[in-house]
Each structure stands twice: as C-alpha cells, then as structure tokens.
Motif scaffolding. Structure first.
Motif, PDB file in Angstrom:
ATOM      1  N   ILE A 171       0.966  -1.297  -0.014  1.00 24.58           N
ATOM      2  CA  ILE A 171      -0.145   0.179  -0.038  1.00 24.58           C
ATOM      3  C   ILE A 171       0.694   1.278  -0.017  1.00 24.58           C
ATOM      4  CG2 ILE A 171      -1.819   1.403   1.189  1.00 24.58           C
ATOM      5  CD1 ILE A 171      -2.498  -1.542   2.374  1.00 24.58           C
ATOM      6  N   ARG A 172       0.764   1.968  -1.140  1.00 23.17           N
ATOM      7  CA  ARG A 172       1.515   3.239  -1.233  1.00 23.17           C
ATOM      8  C   ARG A 172       0.627   4.503  -0.799  1.00 23.17           C
ATOM      9  NH1 ARG A 172       5.538   5.171  -4.604  1.00 23.17           N
ATOM     10  NH2 ARG A 172       6.318   3.329  -3.716  1.00 23.17           N
ATOM     11  N   LEU A 173       1.209   5.119   0.403  1.00 21.56           N
ATOM     12  CA  LEU A 173       0.598   6.461   0.969  1.00 21.56           C
ATOM     13  C   LEU A 173       0.985   7.623   0.208  1.00 21.56           C
ATOM     14  CD1 LEU A 173       0.845   3.905   3.416  1.00 21.56           C
ATOM     15  CD2 LEU A 173       0.496   5.786   4.974  1.00 21.56           C
ATOM     16  N   HIS A 174      -0.032   8.234  -0.171  1.00 19.52           N
ATOM     17  CA  HIS A 174       0.332   9.593  -0.713  1.00 19.52           C
ATOM     18  C   HIS A 174      -0.058  10.793   0.170  1.00 19.52           C
ATOM     19  CE1 HIS A 174       1.387   8.215  -4.720  1.00 19.52           C
ATOM     20  NE2 HIS A 174       0.294   7.571  -4.630  1.00 19.52           N
ATOM     21  N   PRO A 175       0.717  11.706   0.509  1.00 21.58           N
ATOM     22  CA  PRO A 175       0.640  12.877   1.510  1.00 21.58           C
ATOM     23  C   PRO A 175      -0.732  13.597   1.033  1.00 21.58           C
ATOM     24  CG  PRO A 175       2.206  13.301  -0.299  1.00 21.58           C
ATOM     25  CD  PRO A 175       2.263  11.759  -0.477  1.00 21.58           C
ATOM     26  N   ALA A 176      -1.526  13.838   2.137  1.00 25.49           N
ATOM     27  CA  ALA A 176      -2.548  14.726   1.905  1.00 25.49           C
ATOM     28  C   ALA A 176      -2.568  16.019   1.102  1.00 25.49           C
ATOM     29  CB  ALA A 176      -3.100  15.078   3.190  1.00 25.49           C
ATOM     30  N   SER A 177      -1.431  16.528   1.236  1.00 20.41           N
ATOM     31  CA  SER A 177      -0.782  17.827   0.424  1.00 20.41           C
ATOM     32  C   SER A 177       0.496  17.741  -0.200  1.00 20.41           C
ATOM     33  CB  SER A 177      -1.215  18.965   1.156  1.00 20.41           C
ATOM     34  OG  SER A 177      -0.326  19.159   2.206  1.00 20.41           O
ATOM     35  N   LEU A 178       0.757  18.314  -1.350  1.00 15.49           N
ATOM     36  CA  LEU A 178       2.092  18.178  -1.864  1.00 15.49           C
ATOM     37  C   LEU A 178       2.680  19.167  -1.152  1.00 15.49           C
ATOM     38  CD1 LEU A 178       1.223  18.258  -5.767  1.00 15.49           C
ATOM     39  CD2 LEU A 178       2.360  16.439  -4.538  1.00 15.49           C
ATOM     40  N   SER A 179       4.312  18.769  -1.321  1.00 15.00           N
ATOM     41  CA  SER A 179       5.102  19.641  -0.594  1.00 15.00           C
ATOM     42  C   SER A 179       5.712  20.584  -1.821  1.00 15.00           C
ATOM     43  CB  SER A 179       6.397  18.835  -0.088  1.00 15.00           C
ATOM     44  OG  SER A 179       7.472  19.679   0.489  1.00 15.00           O
ATOM     45  N   THR A 180       6.384  21.620  -1.170  1.00 14.67           N
ATOM     46  CA  THR A 180       6.630  22.675  -2.218  1.00 14.67           C
ATOM     47  C   THR A 180       7.791  22.079  -3.253  1.00 14.67           C
ATOM     48  OG1 THR A 180       8.322  23.816  -0.921  1.00 14.67           O
ATOM     49  CG2 THR A 180       5.864  24.432  -0.623  1.00 14.67           C
ATOM     50  N   PRO A 181       7.963  22.465  -4.474  1.00 13.86           N
ATOM     51  CA  PRO A 181       8.959  22.071  -5.199  1.00 13.86           C
ATOM     52  C   PRO A 181      10.330  22.445  -4.650  1.00 13.86           C
ATOM     53  CG  PRO A 181       7.396  23.586  -6.499  1.00 13.86           C
ATOM     54  CD  PRO A 181       6.994  23.551  -5.129  1.00 13.86           C
ATOM     55  N   THR A 189      14.131  24.606 -13.796  1.00  8.93           N
ATOM     56  CA  THR A 189      13.913  24.503 -15.381  1.00  8.93           C
ATOM     57  C   THR A 189      12.981  23.302 -15.454  1.00  8.93           C
ATOM     58  OG1 THR A 189      16.161  24.877 -15.659  1.00  8.93           O
ATOM     59  CG2 THR A 189      15.280  23.693 -17.267  1.00  8.93           C
ATOM     60  N   VAL A 190      12.808  22.527 -14.803  1.00  2.82           N
ATOM     61  CA  VAL A 190      11.818  21.186 -14.862  1.00  2.82           C
ATOM     62  C   VAL A 190      10.420  22.114 -14.712  1.00  2.82           C
ATOM     63  CG1 VAL A 190      10.903  19.164 -13.645  1.00  2.82           C
ATOM     64  CG2 VAL A 190      13.275  19.573 -13.766  1.00  2.82           C
ATOM     65  N   LEU A 191      10.300  22.952 -13.531  1.00  2.00           N
ATOM     66  CA  LEU A 191       8.966  23.437 -13.194  1.00  2.00           C
ATOM     67  C   LEU A 191       8.520  24.297 -14.531  1.00  2.00           C
ATOM     68  CD1 LEU A 191       9.585  24.827  -9.882  1.00  2.00           C
ATOM     69  CD2 LEU A 191       8.185  22.763 -10.555  1.00  2.00           C
ATOM     70  N   THR A 192       9.331  24.933 -15.309  1.00  2.00           N
ATOM     71  CA  THR A 192       8.996  25.422 -16.603  1.00  2.00           C
ATOM     72  C   THR A 192       8.598  24.865 -17.693  1.00  2.00           C
ATOM     73  OG1 THR A 192      11.538  25.669 -17.507  1.00  2.00           O
ATOM     74  CG2 THR A 192      10.668  27.515 -15.943  1.00  2.00           C
ATOM     75  N   VAL A 211       8.880   9.854  -9.424  1.00  2.00           N
ATOM     76  CA  VAL A 211       8.420  10.325 -10.540  1.00  2.00           C
ATOM     77  C   VAL A 211       6.891  10.677 -10.510  1.00  2.00           C
ATOM     78  CG1 VAL A 211       7.929   9.972 -12.956  1.00  2.00           C
ATOM     79  CG2 VAL A 211       9.863   9.149 -12.099  1.00  2.00           C
ATOM     80  N   THR A 212       6.329   9.942  -9.624  1.00  2.00           N
ATOM     81  CA  THR A 212       4.700  10.341  -9.615  1.00  2.00           C
ATOM     82  C   THR A 212       4.720  11.671  -8.843  1.00  2.00           C
ATOM     83  OG1 THR A 212       4.320   7.998  -9.219  1.00  2.00           O
ATOM     84  CG2 THR A 212       2.680   9.492  -8.351  1.00  2.00           C
ATOM     85  N   THR A 213       5.495  11.980  -7.970  1.00  2.00           N
ATOM     86  CA  THR A 213       5.509  13.298  -7.042  1.00  2.00           C
ATOM     87  C   THR A 213       5.817  14.434  -7.966  1.00  2.00           C
ATOM     88  OG1 THR A 213       6.062  12.286  -5.285  1.00  2.00           O
ATOM     89  CG2 THR A 213       6.506  14.531  -5.237  1.00  2.00           C
ATOM     90  N   THR A 214       6.946  14.245  -9.146  1.00  2.00           N
ATOM     91  CA  THR A 214       7.297  15.356  -9.967  1.00  2.00           C
ATOM     92  C   THR A 214       6.168  15.555 -10.790  1.00  2.00           C
ATOM     93  OG1 THR A 214       9.620  14.787  -9.674  1.00  2.00           O
ATOM     94  CG2 THR A 214       8.965  15.949 -11.746  1.00  2.00           C
ATOM     95  N   ARG A 215       5.448  14.382 -11.200  1.00  2.00           N
ATOM     96  CA  ARG A 215       4.371  14.581 -12.160  1.00  2.00           C
ATOM     97  C   ARG A 215       3.299  15.420 -11.494  1.00  2.00           C
ATOM     98  NH1 ARG A 215       0.582  10.350 -15.842  1.00  2.00           N
ATOM     99  NH2 ARG A 215      -1.201  11.350 -15.439  1.00  2.00           N
ATOM    100  N   ALA A 216       2.898  15.301 -10.173  1.00  2.00           N
ATOM    101  CA  ALA A 216       1.940  15.724  -9.496  1.00  2.00           C
ATOM    102  C   ALA A 216       2.008  17.313  -9.409  1.00  2.00           C
ATOM    103  CB  ALA A 216       1.595  15.192  -8.234  1.00  2.00           C
TER     104      ALA A 216
END
Length: 395
Positions: A171-181, A189-192, A211-216
């Motif tokens: 079971i993968r647990l995802h945070p309730a809210s995303l952390s800041t970049p 450069t990735v954010l752009t 990768v899932t977090t960066t995609r999010a």
C-alpha cells in the motif's frame, strides 16, 4: 431461495448452522431405521432463522460473506496501521501472511513495533473493504489486483498479490498535500516545462524514483497557472488535483478510457490545453507526438533510468516519425532518489532542456549535456557529484 444483489449491500454474513438449529423448532424424532437427514447448509440455516423478508417485496435477502468469524486483527485494523505508517513518515505499508506488518521509510523496510503478524484471510478482508465493487471479481479471476482509493484520510495505491502463504498487499501512502517544489528540490527548469505553450516534455525514472511526485507538482502548476482544460491520464490517477484557473479532468485506463492513446486523442478533440500522461507503448507515443504537433502541451512519464534511454525508447517506437519527435520534444528530466546524510532521501535530477537533439544524435548524449550546460543541462553524474560536494549524500 432467491439471492439478488442490492444497492449498497455487498458484504455478506452467514449464520453458523448451530445457531440456526438452536433458533429453529426441534424436529420430531425419526422412527427407528430412518436414514439420518443430510446436514443443513449454512445458507439454508440462515433462511430458517430469518423472521421476515428484508426487502419488503416477498423476497428473502441473504447477506453473506466469504470470510468466517475470525476476530479482527489488532485494534484499529488496517486503519490503525495506515495511521501508524503516516505518523512514521512511511511511503509504503507492506502486509504479508505470517509476518509482522512492515513500512518503508526512506527506501528501507522496518517492522511496525508491537504489531503481530496477520493471517492471509485477514489481509484479504481488510483490503477488500476499501476497494471498489469490482475488486472481488477481478481478484478471483486474475489472482492479482491493483486500485487507487481515498481511505482513512489519505490517498492510497494498493497492489494485491499472492505468495505461497496467501494474500499479500503493498500500500503506497500519498501525502494529503503536496510539498513545495523547493522542499522537493525540483529545479526551476523542470517547473518551466509546465509553462510552455505546447510541445512534448518527458519526466522519467526507474521504480521508486519519485516520478509520480514530480508529475503531481507539474500538474498542480498547470492547474494554478493555465486557463484551459488539463487532462491527466494514467493507469490509476494516484493524486487528484482541484480545478483552479482552468479545469482538471482525471481519466483512468479501463475505467474512463480504453487506452492511453485513445485518452490522448479524446483530449485533443476536447480542445485540451495540456495533457499529463504516461507513454507505455507505441500507440500512446504516436498520439502524444500528434497532440504536441497540434499545439497541445504534453507532459509524459517514461519508464527509463536516463534521459538518453527514454528518448531512445520513443525514437525506436516511432522510427518513421523521428523528425517530428525531434521537432516537438522540448525537454526531458530523469531522477533518482538517494539516501540523504541527514535522513530520508534526496532527489538527483538529470536534465536536458533541448532533448530533441538526442533523437538525431549518435552515442549516449554526453556531448549534448556538455554543449547545453550553459542552458541548464545537467548529467546524472554531475548531479550526484554536486550533492556529494554539498555533503547531502549518505556514504
């Protein structure tokens, strides 16, 4: 006896036969020599003790379950374990029969203190209770299943399987809210990538690379900044995003769309401004290139451990469209999660802003990273070297 499914009722309970026998009137003694009666089935026994039809329409509704009355596991059940995993900042909870529940923290497994092993049927029952209605059928047919759900105040990705001892669950647990970049260390450069008007941008990495977090993060940036339709396509959308400046739609393969390629083509017909997707095969890649050429921004996950391997995989899939791929490919990033000196893990990013040049280049692309260094290109070797020099990596 007629058994029919009822809306909202799928869990079932079978009364033990001895309880039914106690409630039923005693049968008259059989004459000597009469053969013994066949045992009463649990379903029939449940029917005998029913006092009135549950549905009010003359039919008897029988609620039954595939499980016996084994006591629940430690207090709190699966909800309690998920809460402990969250408190311990774990990324995953692992359940294996006859083993103590374990969590993955900073990439390493450790048992949950004070928790006893679970039996196979307990694992199956607890997981089934948070799954979708079709889970049981898929599980019985395929002997494996995966799903994403919101339960216990958190977003969960569940993968069920079997080993020699019975049912397993990761079971993968995802945070309730995303952390800041900034906290995640994602380069500007990735954010752009999310700010480009159109084109194709790749985010890649191996298993458990983040990768899932960066995609999010990129999808959230699109939701915050883009006045248009953003479509997120995945086998399972593990994180959900609220519509903000524009509108965000989430579509899962096999649920809302038949394939990634069909999902991309449908999003283009809807005049989507941006598509965030995976590229698992040739059809999806061709659809993504066509969407990017039509003026849509496509941000795509590719399962590869380097930018060069990711671009090479796509180029091999669409060999006849290499020039078009080169023209729409805006940039690519590949990431690894490394043990951090202060605890936890830290991401290292390989970045090639003008990745389209890799499509027509020879070799592994080292010369392109050097040529584009002034434009923000970073090889994985240089990224790891910089983290080591800053004392960030655990030796």
């Amino acid at each position: 006896v007629k058994v029919a499914p009822r809306p909202g009722v799928w869990a079932v309970q079978i009364e033990p036969a001895n309880a039914a026998a106690a409630a039923a009137p005693a049968a008259p003694a059989a004459p000597a020599g009469t053969p013994a009666a066949a045992p009463v089935s649990a379903v029939a026994a449940a029917a005998n003790v029913a006092s009135a039809p549950a549905g009010g329409d003359g039919d008897l509704m029988i609620e039954r379950t595939a499980y016996d009355s084994t006591p629940r596991p430690a207090a709190g059940g699966l909800a309690g374990l998920v809460q402990l995993a969250r408190e311990g900042h774990a990324s995953d909870l692992l359940l294996v029969p006859d083993c103590a529940p374990m969590v993955r923290v900073a990439g390493e497994l450790a048992p949950i203190a004070g928790k006893d092993a679970w039996l196979s049927d307990v694992i199956e029952r607890e997981v089934m209770q948070i799954g979708p209605p079709e889970l049981r059928l898929h599980w019985s047919e395929k002997k494996a299943a995966s799903f994403v759900t919101s339960a216990f105040g958190v977003r969960l990705r569940v993968v069920m399987g079997r080993d020699l001892r019975g049912t397993t669950a990761t079971i993968r647990l995802h945070p309730a809210s995303l952390s800041t970049p900034e906290n995640l260390g994602i380069p500007m450069t990735v954010l752009t990538f999310a700010d480009a008007p159109s084109g194709l941008a790749l985010i890649c990495g191996g298993a458990n690379a983040g990768v899932t977090t960066t995609r999010a993060v990129l999808t959230e940036r699109l939701a915050q900044r883009r006045r248009g339709l953003v479509v997120s396509i995945a086998a399972h959308n593990e994180l959900l995003h609220q519509s903000q400046r524009g509108m965000v739609i989430h579509r899962d393969v096999d649920d809302q769309i038949s394939s990634v390629a069909d999902g991309i083509a449908w999003a283009v017909r809807e005049s989507a401004s941006a598509i965030v997707t995976t590229l698992p095969d040739r059809g999806a890649t061709e659809a993504a290139i066509a969407a990017a050429a039509a003026g849509v921004l496509v941000i795509a996950e590719v399962n590869a451990t380097s930018v060069a391997l990711a671009v090479g995989k796509l180029a091999a899939w669409v060999d006849g469209q290499r020039s078009m791929l080169a023209s729409v490919l805006r940039g690519a990033v590949c990431q690894q999660l490394m043990p951090r000196q202060s605890g936890g893990r830290i991401a290292a990013f390989e970045l090639l802003p003008a990745a389209g040049a890799l499509v027509v280049s020879e070799g592994d692309g080292h010369e392109l990273f050097a040529a584009q260094k002034s434009h923000g290109a970073v090889s994985m070797r240089d990224a790891l070297s910089e983290l080591a020099q800053r004392g960030e990596l655990r030796k």
